[in-house]
Design an enzyme around this catalytic site. Sequence first.
Site, PDB file in Angstrom:
ATOM      1  N   LYS A  79      56.246  10.983 -15.551  1.00 19.87           N
ATOM      2  CA  LYS A  79      55.891  11.995 -14.704  1.00 19.87           C
ATOM      3  C   LYS A  79      56.624  13.205 -14.401  1.00 19.87           C
ATOM      4  O   LYS A  79      57.766  13.213 -14.796  1.00 19.87           O
ATOM      5  CB  LYS A  79      56.307  10.917 -13.267  1.00 19.87           C
ATOM      6  CG  LYS A  79      55.934  11.330 -11.988  1.00 19.87           C
ATOM      7  CD  LYS A  79      56.316  10.496 -10.934  1.00 19.87           C
ATOM      8  CE  LYS A  79      56.059  10.497  -9.654  1.00 19.87           C
ATOM      9  NZ  LYS A  79      56.316   9.727  -8.476  1.00 19.87           N
ATOM     10  N   SER A 154      52.970   8.533  -5.264  1.00 21.37           N
ATOM     11  CA  SER A 154      53.048  10.055  -5.853  1.00 21.37           C
ATOM     12  C   SER A 154      52.836   9.794  -7.154  1.00 21.37           C
ATOM     13  O   SER A 154      52.311  10.969  -7.631  1.00 21.37           O
ATOM     14  CB  SER A 154      54.074  10.648  -5.330  1.00 21.37           C
ATOM     15  OG  SER A 154      55.248  10.242  -5.864  1.00 21.37           O
ATOM     16  N   SER A 178      55.827   4.632  -4.564  1.00 18.37           N
ATOM     17  CA  SER A 178      55.165   5.461  -5.458  1.00 18.37           C
ATOM     18  C   SER A 178      54.645   5.213  -6.843  1.00 18.37           C
ATOM     19  O   SER A 178      53.821   5.971  -7.676  1.00 18.37           O
ATOM     20  CB  SER A 178      55.971   6.817  -5.557  1.00 18.37           C
ATOM     21  OG  SER A 178      55.252   7.811  -4.439  1.00 18.37           O
TER      22      SER A 178
END
Length: 502
Positions: A79, A154, A178
């Site tokens: 990420k 997210s 997330s």
Amino acid sequence: MNLNQLTILQAHEGLEKKQFSSLELTNACLKQIKGQNKDINAFITVLEKKAQDYAIQIDKKIASSGMTHVLEGIPLAIKDNILVDEIPCTAGSTILKNYTAVEDATAAKKLKNAGAVLVGKTNLDEFAMGSSTENSGFGPVKNPHNIEYVPGGSSGGSTAAVAAHMCLGALGSDTGGSIRQPASFCGVVGLKPTYGRVSRYGLIAMASSLDSVGPIAKSVDDIAIVLSAIEGNDLLDATSESAMFSIEYPVREASLENITIGIPKEYFVGGINKQVRNIVEQVIKTLENKGAEIVEVSLPHTEYALAVYYIIMPCEVSANLARYDGIKYGLSSLKGPTLKSKSPLSEPGSDSQSLLDIYLNSRSKGFGQEAKRRIMLGTYALSAGYYEAYYLQAQKVRTLISQDFSTVFSNKTGKGVDCLLTPTSPTPAFKLGEKVDDPLTMYLSDIYTVPVNLAGLPAISLPVGYSNGLPVGVQLVGNYFEEHKILRIGKSIEQMLEENKR
Ligand code: GLN
């Protein structure tokens, strides 16, 4: 089957038996990224050349001295709020558009040391703030199951990349859900470790008392593999700790006859989607038929969790994002075209920028709407006169929420549960654009995941079914540092569903 569709464990076995090379495996993922990323937008940075060069190096190393780690030669993604040395790191924000990391996050370094091949950095909501990956400064991510739908957020880039077989596994971060919520929306497995189990060093901070780094993959075994590679005490993160129980892989199934699973009654009321509810209840029934003891439990302070989260999190966000001032990192109004003064301290009508102008101009331009909303909420809640009423009060209720969990896990009464089972999110994925103008409804999609972060517990989301072609996930919450337990119970659920399919 294409190589990129393998699980990590399968790919490892293939590499070990020399059925294919890491370069072939890496190229299969890169080819998939090339074909799919235009539509899905899962990656902000693709490291094609670097990944290929590294895979060649790993292949040589394996040929000369054999394999030393199960992640050796395995293509993974990270990420884009986790630093990787010499690679751009944006946190999904325009303010860090041109920022390149100058060191590795501990979790990234551990993956590198294990010999994993990094294929790219994945898209996310700006600074990990969101539930749909629509708040990214680099365009929204689409759900690979149906590109009209969001992938969740997210870590939507990481979960979409794994679901679309662009990599075999990925790292995400989880502050309020997330990893788990997008894992459930994309039909993959995602684990949020106990707070402290994985170092946060090099994770771009959102809300430091809630943030955690964790694995996203296609199976429970793969989650165990990645978790065991990245966990552990780290001198660079004072909140990190070594776990007492180690993680084994392949994960042994739990013998369900000896397992007690708690069903929090507060999680099955109100806005839960009917099909989600049916699917989760079906899983519970099957577990019971297999011998697990199912008990209803109560977490009485659940109803305050979102409110508490949306005080504490923005307070920490407002402090953590203060460092993006246009001077130290990333976007700066100094470097851009001359901007009109915004500061009341500057000469009226002046074209030059005072220090405050630089702050104001850089931050106004660099941050998106959601980041600004949270900075303002947090600054307000921490200000003199409101601190006691909001922040302090929220911290007290946070303690009550943690105690709710401790009570149901506690064995003192002889009735402690091994884990809790809940839906991961009240609904399957929603349509792109459906909730962007309604932040409050957006926030509701984390109603089952947020309390777990407030308490600092570990939890895993597993795909357990489909509603109108969109995946549905179930969440298992464990006691502190008992990831091994939720992994074993998770593996049993995975096997049960495999049997049903057959
Ligand atoms: N969706 C939640 C939020 O917007 C959680 C984010 C996260 O876990 N990083 O804050």
